[in-house]
Write a protein that holds these residues in place. Sequence first.
Motif, PDB file in Angstrom:
ATOM      1  N   VAL A  36      -2.874   3.614   0.007  1.00  0.00           N
ATOM      2  CA  VAL A  36      -3.259   4.712  -0.904  1.00  0.00           C
ATOM      3  C   VAL A  36      -4.478   4.293  -1.716  1.00  0.00           C
ATOM      4  N   ASN A  37      -4.435   3.046  -2.220  1.00  0.00           N
ATOM      5  CA  ASN A  37      -5.545   2.587  -3.074  1.00  0.00           C
ATOM      6  C   ASN A  37      -6.837   2.381  -2.291  1.00  0.00           C
TER       7      ASN A  37
ATOM      8  N   LYS B 229       2.168   0.506   1.587  1.00  0.00           N
ATOM      9  CA  LYS B 229       1.682   1.900   1.506  1.00  0.00           C
ATOM     10  C   LYS B 229       0.801   2.068   0.271  1.00  0.00           C
ATOM     11  N   ARG B 230       1.183   1.381  -0.803  1.00  0.00           N
ATOM     12  CA  ARG B 230       0.353   1.456  -2.034  1.00  0.00           C
ATOM     13  C   ARG B 230      -1.043   0.939  -1.764  1.00  0.00           C
ATOM     14  N   THR B 231      -1.109  -0.154  -1.000  1.00  0.00           N
ATOM     15  CA  THR B 231      -2.425  -0.707  -0.659  1.00  0.00           C
ATOM     16  C   THR B 231      -3.222   0.339   0.120  1.00  0.00           C
TER      17      THR B 231
ATOM     18  N   VAL C  51      -0.991   7.373  -7.476  1.00  0.00           N
ATOM     19  CA  VAL C  51      -2.050   6.492  -6.956  1.00  0.00           C
ATOM     20  C   VAL C  51      -2.021   5.138  -7.671  1.00  0.00           C
ATOM     21  N   ASN C  52      -1.829   5.165  -8.997  1.00  0.00           N
ATOM     22  CA  ASN C  52      -1.953   3.912  -9.747  1.00  0.00           C
ATOM     23  C   ASN C  52      -0.659   3.110  -9.844  1.00  0.00           C
ATOM     24  N   GLU C  53       0.489   3.780  -9.628  1.00  0.00           N
ATOM     25  CA  GLU C  53       1.769   3.051  -9.769  1.00  0.00           C
ATOM     26  C   GLU C  53       2.658   3.141  -8.540  1.00  0.00           C
ATOM     27  N   GLY C  54       2.310   3.997  -7.595  1.00  0.00           N
ATOM     28  CA  GLY C  54       3.110   4.091  -6.359  1.00  0.00           C
ATOM     29  C   GLY C  54       4.400   4.878  -6.511  1.00  0.00           C
TER      30      GLY C  54
ATOM     31  N   GLU D 297       4.896  -1.622  -1.125  1.00  0.00           N
ATOM     32  CA  GLU D 297       3.609  -2.251  -1.444  1.00  0.00           C
ATOM     33  C   GLU D 297       2.531  -1.977  -0.383  1.00  0.00           C
TER      34      GLU D 297
END
Length: 462
Positions: free
Chosen positions: A356-357, A352-354, A292-295, A350
């Motif tokens: 997830v966050n 997808k990370r957004t 979650v925090n680093e992808g 990036e």
Amino acid sequence: MHYKSTRGQVAGVGFIDAILMGLADDGGLLVPEHIPQVSAETLKNWQSLSYAELATEVFSLFVNDEIPRSDLEKLVQDSYGTFRHPDVTPVRKVRDDLHIMELFHGPTFAFKDVALQFLGNLYSYVSRKTGSVIHILGATSGDTGASAIEGVRGKEGIRICILHPHQKVSKVQELQMTTVDNENVLNLAVNGTFDDCQRIIKELFADVDFKHQYHLRAINSINIARILAQTVYYFYAYLQLAQQGMTGKLNFSVPTGNFGDIFAGYLAQRMGLPIHKLILATNENNILERFVNEGVYQPGEFRGTYSPSMDIQVASNFERYLFYLYGENTAEVATLMELLKAEGKIVIPEDKRTAVNAEFAAHAVENDECLAVISKYYDEYDYLLDPHTACGVAASDGLTSADEVTVTLSTAHPAKFNEAIALCEIKQTYPEQIEALFSKPQHQTIVDGTNEAVRDKLVQFF
Ligand SMILES: Cc1ncc(COP(=O)(O)O)c(C=O)c1O
Ligand SMILES: N[C@@H](CCOP(=O)(O)O)C(=O)O
């Protein structure tokens, strides 16, 4: 409603067949072909339902007419009639901004009973109605095993074999599993970690000929029934708070290992439950927090912690989440899972990370912090947290603001984990059911952590 695999090679499976299949035959995980929607009006209509009535409503969205309504009602009544609390999963207010949902009032004092009392009865029902042979194979870091055994011990037509990591579960967990003397129960204590146990059973399930020959069925959260049953208490908590007039932002903080319980919350949210934030709490086995925090999803080194049931590096249900994160694209999921196998990690881009966050916040709790939180809540609020719940509370305290209300899931009774409680210099009294375990003889077989060693034992047992 039908079910399909996250990897795209299995589809159109009915509810009962999905339960019997467990792990999808293409190695993926089964998910509903569409997610049923629960409107605000329906939520309002559900407000006065008892837990069992609510469970019947939620299950009927996924079961369709494969199980007649009256049979479903009976299954649900039988399953939740064994709980010690009339609300089944009561929600207790600790502070205005923090409530604790106690999921440990079932027979084995852990949240697993909520799904496994139901699944045990469901397997019995299916065995009677369809004549299917039910040979359960499961892996546990301590709680699933005890709960699954309790759900089916002595039941006609069912045999169960559970793998647990030898000497890596709490004393009470070990006793709960190994003092059962029904002849339909086999406990294998594996020299290795929970990840070894889970890998072995997944390899055995993936050998489709072996799985069919020995009628292997799953009770772990790879089985979609587990997830569906666990969505119910998210609805129930929301409805209890709504009835008390709560209207603001509602978070759930979830102690996480296999990503099953929090995935159930994610599913409830996708069904329409207004959840503001899902807070993912891990211990030092922090693969999901790092994701979650680093992808990056990359198994790390195993750490033994005070919350041993979450000592998990490879999270079974993560694939279900990937499926939704990648827009239900089964080809991409299959590729990512291949990549994980070949390169040992998945790195998400990036965008997808957004995403997830936007859906999750996460915190990994170190051993010292876990004990400090247990002591603090005992001293300041006169509430004794088990170490897994303490991880959930620590994450919720660190990641929420004053205008939000958080329900932390209390996944086990502290009596199951006295090793940690004693380190906090707190003396607890065991419930009588747990006290009684210490004088019973144990039955378990120690085996090497290999597929072959376990396979040999299964062939003899099933
Ligand atoms: C007491 C306890 N808390 C939390 C968890 C984590 O739940 P999940 O694996 O569904 O994430 C488990 C088991 O995994 C558990 O036994
Ligand atoms: N913590 C679990 C690990 C297995 O998880 P499951 O939810 O997939 O059954 C346990 O107590 O065994």
